[in-house]
Each structure stands twice: as C-alpha cells, then as structure tokens.
Write an enzyme that holds these catalytic residues in place. Structure first.
Site, PDB file in Angstrom:
ATOM      1  N   HIS A  13     -19.241 -31.467  55.962  1.00 21.15           N
ATOM      2  CA  HIS A  13     -18.092 -30.958  56.737  1.00 21.15           C
ATOM      3  C   HIS A  13     -16.820 -31.170  55.914  1.00 21.15           C
ATOM      4  O   HIS A  13     -16.307 -32.281  55.831  1.00 21.15           O
ATOM      5  CB  HIS A  13     -17.974 -31.689  58.076  1.00 21.15           C
ATOM      6  CG  HIS A  13     -16.907 -31.131  58.959  1.00 21.15           C
ATOM      7  ND1 HIS A  13     -17.136 -30.766  60.273  1.00 21.15           N
ATOM      8  CD2 HIS A  13     -15.592 -30.864  58.733  1.00 21.15           C
ATOM      9  CE1 HIS A  13     -16.012 -30.311  60.805  1.00 21.15           C
ATOM     10  NE2 HIS A  13     -15.052 -30.365  59.885  1.00 21.15           N
ATOM     11  N   HIS A  15     -12.901 -29.380  54.533  1.00 19.45           N
ATOM     12  CA  HIS A  15     -11.845 -28.357  54.495  1.00 19.45           C
ATOM     13  C   HIS A  15     -11.267 -28.306  53.084  1.00 19.45           C
ATOM     14  O   HIS A  15     -10.729 -29.307  52.608  1.00 19.45           O
ATOM     15  CB  HIS A  15     -10.726 -28.691  55.490  1.00 19.45           C
ATOM     16  CG  HIS A  15     -11.214 -28.750  56.902  1.00 19.45           C
ATOM     17  ND1 HIS A  15     -11.200 -27.651  57.736  1.00 19.45           N
ATOM     18  CD2 HIS A  15     -11.768 -29.755  57.623  1.00 19.45           C
ATOM     19  CE1 HIS A  15     -11.708 -27.985  58.915  1.00 19.45           C
ATOM     20  NE2 HIS A  15     -12.065 -29.257  58.873  1.00 19.45           N
ATOM     21  N   ASN A  41     -11.771 -22.383  58.618  1.00 15.36           N
ATOM     22  CA  ASN A  41     -10.525 -22.227  59.393  1.00 15.36           C
ATOM     23  C   ASN A  41      -9.315 -22.001  58.490  1.00 15.36           C
ATOM     24  O   ASN A  41      -8.326 -22.717  58.535  1.00 15.36           O
ATOM     25  CB  ASN A  41     -10.293 -23.415  60.345  1.00 15.36           C
ATOM     26  CG  ASN A  41     -10.142 -24.743  59.642  1.00 15.36           C
ATOM     27  OD1 ASN A  41     -10.665 -24.934  58.533  1.00 15.36           O
ATOM     28  ND2 ASN A  41      -9.431 -25.681  60.248  1.00 15.36           N
ATOM     29  N   LYS A  99     -19.241 -21.706  62.604  1.00 11.93           N
ATOM     30  CA  LYS A  99     -18.480 -22.822  63.146  1.00 11.93           C
ATOM     31  C   LYS A  99     -17.804 -22.388  64.439  1.00 11.93           C
ATOM     32  O   LYS A  99     -17.082 -21.384  64.466  1.00 11.93           O
ATOM     33  CB  LYS A  99     -17.418 -23.278  62.132  1.00 11.93           C
ATOM     34  CG  LYS A  99     -16.487 -24.372  62.641  1.00 11.93           C
ATOM     35  CD  LYS A  99     -17.185 -25.715  62.770  1.00 11.93           C
ATOM     36  CE  LYS A  99     -16.306 -26.763  63.437  1.00 11.93           C
ATOM     37  NZ  LYS A  99     -15.293 -27.322  62.577  1.00 11.93           N
ATOM     38  N   HIS A 136     -17.139 -27.803  66.990  1.00 10.66           N
ATOM     39  CA  HIS A 136     -16.017 -28.707  67.245  1.00 10.66           C
ATOM     40  C   HIS A 136     -16.086 -29.008  68.740  1.00 10.66           C
ATOM     41  O   HIS A 136     -15.738 -28.164  69.564  1.00 10.66           O
ATOM     42  CB  HIS A 136     -14.677 -28.073  66.869  1.00 10.66           C
ATOM     43  CG  HIS A 136     -13.526 -29.012  67.072  1.00 10.66           C
ATOM     44  ND1 HIS A 136     -12.827 -29.571  66.030  1.00 10.66           N
ATOM     45  CD2 HIS A 136     -12.992 -29.546  68.199  1.00 10.66           C
ATOM     46  CE1 HIS A 136     -11.910 -30.401  66.515  1.00 10.66           C
ATOM     47  NE2 HIS A 136     -11.986 -30.393  67.835  1.00 10.66           N
ATOM     48  N   HIS A 174     -18.182 -34.231  63.478  1.00  8.63           N
ATOM     49  CA  HIS A 174     -17.270 -35.382  63.559  1.00  8.63           C
ATOM     50  C   HIS A 174     -17.269 -36.053  64.929  1.00  8.63           C
ATOM     51  O   HIS A 174     -16.265 -36.034  65.641  1.00  8.63           O
ATOM     52  CB  HIS A 174     -15.847 -34.999  63.139  1.00  8.63           C
ATOM     53  CG  HIS A 174     -15.331 -33.678  63.632  1.00  8.63           C
ATOM     54  ND1 HIS A 174     -15.321 -33.322  64.961  1.00  8.63           N
ATOM     55  CD2 HIS A 174     -14.815 -32.616  62.968  1.00  8.63           C
ATOM     56  CE1 HIS A 174     -14.813 -32.112  65.081  1.00  8.63           C
ATOM     57  NE2 HIS A 174     -14.502 -31.664  63.889  1.00  8.63           N
ATOM     58  N   LEU A 219      -8.172 -34.678  64.651  1.00  4.64           N
ATOM     59  CA  LEU A 219      -8.867 -34.269  65.873  1.00  4.64           C
ATOM     60  C   LEU A 219     -10.351 -34.088  65.583  1.00  4.64           C
ATOM     61  O   LEU A 219     -10.677 -33.473  64.570  1.00  4.64           O
ATOM     62  CB  LEU A 219      -8.265 -32.975  66.426  1.00  4.64           C
ATOM     63  CG  LEU A 219      -6.869 -33.145  67.032  1.00  4.64           C
ATOM     64  CD1 LEU A 219      -6.239 -31.791  67.324  1.00  4.64           C
ATOM     65  CD2 LEU A 219      -6.913 -34.008  68.294  1.00  4.64           C
ATOM     66  N   ASP A 247     -14.879 -34.380  56.967  1.00  5.01           N
ATOM     67  CA  ASP A 247     -13.776 -33.694  57.642  1.00  5.01           C
ATOM     68  C   ASP A 247     -12.465 -33.901  56.892  1.00  5.01           C
ATOM     69  O   ASP A 247     -11.389 -33.894  57.488  1.00  5.01           O
ATOM     70  CB  ASP A 247     -13.642 -34.131  59.111  1.00  5.01           C
ATOM     71  CG  ASP A 247     -12.834 -33.144  59.932  1.00  5.01           C
ATOM     72  OD1 ASP A 247     -12.693 -31.987  59.497  1.00  5.01           O
ATOM     73  OD2 ASP A 247     -12.323 -33.528  60.997  1.00  5.01           O
ATOM     74  N   HIS A 251      -3.203 -31.694  54.510  1.00  6.17           N
ATOM     75  CA  HIS A 251      -1.971 -31.058  54.981  1.00  6.17           C
ATOM     76  C   HIS A 251      -0.850 -31.623  54.121  1.00  6.17           C
ATOM     77  O   HIS A 251      -0.863 -32.817  53.802  1.00  6.17           O
ATOM     78  CB  HIS A 251      -1.682 -31.422  56.444  1.00  6.17           C
ATOM     79  CG  HIS A 251      -2.635 -30.824  57.426  1.00  6.17           C
ATOM     80  ND1 HIS A 251      -2.504 -29.547  57.919  1.00  6.17           N
ATOM     81  CD2 HIS A 251      -3.745 -31.324  58.001  1.00  6.17           C
ATOM     82  CE1 HIS A 251      -3.492 -29.291  58.766  1.00  6.17           C
ATOM     83  NE2 HIS A 251      -4.260 -30.353  58.829  1.00  6.17           N
ATOM     84  N   ALA A 263      -2.925 -32.210  62.604  1.00  5.77           N
ATOM     85  CA  ALA A 263      -4.125 -33.055  62.665  1.00  5.77           C
ATOM     86  C   ALA A 263      -4.919 -32.912  61.381  1.00  5.77           C
ATOM     87  O   ALA A 263      -5.174 -31.794  60.926  1.00  5.77           O
ATOM     88  CB  ALA A 263      -4.976 -32.626  63.849  1.00  5.77           C
TER      89      ALA A 263
HETATM   90  O1  DOR Z   1      -8.114 -33.236  62.219  1.00 10.18           O
HETATM   91  C1  DOR Z   1      -8.584 -32.128  62.021  1.00 10.18           C
HETATM   92  N1  DOR Z   1      -8.153 -31.332  61.009  1.00 10.18           N
HETATM   93  N2  DOR Z   1      -9.535 -31.671  62.847  1.00 10.18           N
HETATM   94  C2  DOR Z   1      -9.994 -30.422  62.767  1.00 10.18           C
HETATM   95  O2  DOR Z   1     -10.829 -30.089  63.565  1.00 10.18           O
HETATM   96  C3  DOR Z   1      -9.434 -29.472  61.790  1.00 10.18           C
HETATM   97  C4  DOR Z   1      -8.848 -30.150  60.647  1.00 10.18           C
HETATM   98  C5  DOR Z   1      -7.986 -29.261  59.786  1.00 10.18           C
HETATM   99  O3  DOR Z   1      -8.413 -28.163  59.449  1.00 10.18           O
HETATM  100  O4  DOR Z   1      -6.887 -29.675  59.420  1.00 10.18           O
HETATM  101 ZN    ZN Z   2     -13.093 -30.214  60.380  1.00 13.83          ZN
END
Ligand code: DOR
Ligand code: ZN
Length: 353
Positions: A13, A15, A41, A99, A136, A174, A219, A247, A251, A263
């Site tokens: 998992h 990103h 995403n 997803k 999720h 997660h 999250l 996860d 950011h 998040a």
């Molecule tokens: O904390 C998170 N960040 N939870 C998610 O489900 C998405 C992720 C993100 O893409 O930043």
């Molecule tokens: Zn995620």
C-alpha cells in the site's frame, strides 16, 4: 552488532504521487522494496487500465539506474466504473486490483464511491474475474465520530459485503483498531489486511498530547493505545492475513503545517527501520520477514522475492526535511534517532516482464 537478513519485502500500500514529487519519493521505496501496490488517488484519479499503464511508465521512467522495483498498479473505483474495465484489469498483467474510497473519506477521494451497495453488480464481476478489492474502510457519515469510522464501516458495509460475495478477495487497508484486527482474524480466507508502521508505533497521544502534531495526522487517524497493541499483536502473530503496507503518503510541508492540514504520513524514507523498531519492541523481530516479505506476495499469488536485504541494529538520525519537487517534505520522525538501519540489498535482478 545485530544484523537481520531477510527476503526482500514488498509494500502492499503506497502513494507515489506524480510529476515532480514522484521522482523524489520513489527512490526511497525502490531502495528497500521489491514491489509496491501503487495507490490510484492522483488528481485526476487513475480510473482506467490505460491511465494505470501510462502512470506505470512515468514511475519506471524516474527509477534510479539499475533499479528492479516493480510497481503493481491499481484502479480507482468510481460510480462510473464499468464491467469492461474490470475485465481489462483481469487481462492486464500490470494491473492488480481496484481501490475503493468512500467519497469524501480521505485525500483525493472526491471521485470515490457514493453508495457502495449500488456497485454490487460490479463487485460480482470482480468476484467472477478474481480481481481483488482494496478497501479504505471508513464511513463518511458526519454523525459518526472520526475515531469510530473504521469500526462502523466494518459493521455497516464490509461485513454484509463479504457475506454477499463469498469468493471476492478483499484487503482492508491500513487497519487501525482492535475491531479491525479481530474482524480480519475471524474472516474467511481471501480476506486480508495491511498495517502501517506508524499505527504499530504510535497512539493518538502522539498526534494530540502536548500540542497538535500534523505530521502524525493520517486517515484512518491514530487510535487509543489498546488498539495499537491489538495491531502489534496481529502483525507479529505470524497469521498470513496480515501484511506490510506503509501507506506512505507524501504531502508538502505547507500542506501539512496548515490550519487545515492534509492527512498522510511520509514513511518511505525509513519504512523497514520503523517496522523493525515496532517488531523489536514486541520481542518479535523474528516475525518481521513473514509479515513484510511473505504474506502479501502469497495473498496476491505472486512469487516471493528471491533477493535478500539486510538491516542492522545501529542508530541513525532521520533528516529534518527532504526535497519533494519544488517543495519541502517532512519525513516521519524528522530529526529523531532510530535504532535500526537498512544497510544493503543484494544487487538487483532484472525486472520481470
Ligand atoms: O492519511 C492518508 N493519506 N490516508 C489516505 O487514505 C490517503 C493518503 C493520501 O493519499 O495522502
Ligand atoms: Zn493510502
């Protein structure tokens, strides 16, 4: 010096984002992991096999020279996803799953599913084609407390879904609660869960006690200590239903340190070190390989990696920040010392396919 050599792990998992950020973050994952399930995403989301294959090419294009890192692509399930797209995922070697984001549940989930039950006909096609559904698992009902959203999702949506589709392979992503871990334990085969390093290491005090710490905000949100302990027990149990999924979610600093912060915790810079710390804290470092390197591959019916990697117990300091495109990224536990260190991976084998 304690050293630990294990089968190279995979991240089930992850990103990776896109554009300038992608190049700066993918190196961290590619250094440690053989493969990763890449989350869809993006903005706009990856909703077709065509999008996923193009995204995969952009990832491969920025990998360091000689890297054998293999991105395993996923599609973002929407109210408009068609049965044809499900068949295409099944027919395409590089795409592995859909997803499910409940609309509004988390970062870039606006295009997510507005009513899960309305997609049952599509889930039937996924079940028939044996395409896994990655979930999720949080309700978006504003009346439900944010700390209860996972538990309520399981009761209201996941439990009926699994009853209705007895052969659909499902990963509850997660997990963050005792109820989540127990639910997975009691589920039939073909149902698994990923667990992040940050949920194994921290409870909600890290986020909220003595000041609000946005770099611990993700999250599903960190929960109380008994939940963390239940997750640690599940991860170190040797049960093949539980496997590693960081996860890791980068950011930019400004987006995290804001009146309305995003998040996501960026953990890819020290992923295995963080998991090793959690497992060692439970006296279970010997269980790390199964959780990190074996269970996920078995769930996805992929060969286990043949390369080996080595971790050693020696302290190092996580940098205060790192570059992410034109912006600053604050890595998880920035400026702190961790006791485990990733030291080497065997020289890369050729990328399969
Ligand atoms: O904390 C998170 N960040 N939870 C998610 O489900 C998405 C992720 C993100 O893409 O930043
Ligand atoms: Zn995620």
């Amino acid at each position: 010096m304690t050293q630990l050599t294990l089968t190279q792990p995979d991240d089930w998992h992850l990103h990776l984002r896109d554009g300038a950020a992608l190049r700066d973050v993918v190196v961290d994952s590619a250094r440690q992991f053989g493969r990763a399930i890449v989350m869809p995403n993006l903005k706009p989301p990856v909703t077709t096999v065509e999008d996923a294959l193009a995204y995969r090419q952009r990832i491969l294009a920025v990998l360091p020279e000689g890297s054998a890192f293999d991105p395993l692509m996923t599609l973002y399930l929407t109210d408009q996803t068609t049965a044809d797209e499900v068949r295409r995922v099944d027919d395409t070697a590089e795409t592995y799953a859909f997803k499910l984001y409940p609309a509004g549940a988390t970062t870039n989930s606006e295009a997510g599913v507005s009513q899960l039950e309305a997609l049952y006909p599509l889930l039937e096609v996924m079940e028939r084609h044996d395409v896994p559904l990655l979930v999720h698992g949080e309700v978006t009902d504003p009346g439900i407390d944010i700390f209860d959203r996972e538990k309520v999702f399981i009761e209201r949506h996941l439990s009926p879904l699994l009853e209705r589709f007895p052969c659909l392979r499902v990963v509850l992503e997660h997990i963050t609660t005792r109820e989540g871990a127990e639910f997975i334990l009691d589920s039939r085969s073909g149902v698994g869960a990923t667990i992040t390093a940050h949920h194994l290491l921290f409870n909600r005090n890290a986020l909220l006690a003595g000041g609000i710490r946005p770099h611990f905000y993700c999250l599903p949100i960190l929960k109380r200590e008994p939940h963390r302990q239940a997750l640690l027990k599940a991860a170190t149990s040797g049960n093949p239903k539980f496997f590693l999924g960081t996860d890791s979610a980068p950011h930019a600093r400004q987006q995290k340190e804001s009146a309305c912060g995003c998040a996501g915790c960026y953990t890819a810079h020290a992923a295995l070190e963080l998991y090793a710390t959690a497992f060692a804290s439970a006296g279970a470092i010997g269980q790390l390989e199964a959780f990190a390197s074996l269970h996920g591959a078995d769930f996805y019916r992929l060969p286990r990696n043949t390369r080996r990697i080595t971790l050693e117990q020696s302290p190092w300091d996580i940098p205060d920040w790192q570059r992410c495109g034109d912006e600053e990224l604050i890595p998880f536990l920035a400026g702190e010392t961790v006791q485990w260190r990733f030291i080497s991976a065997e020289s890369p084998a050729a990328r399969p396919g």
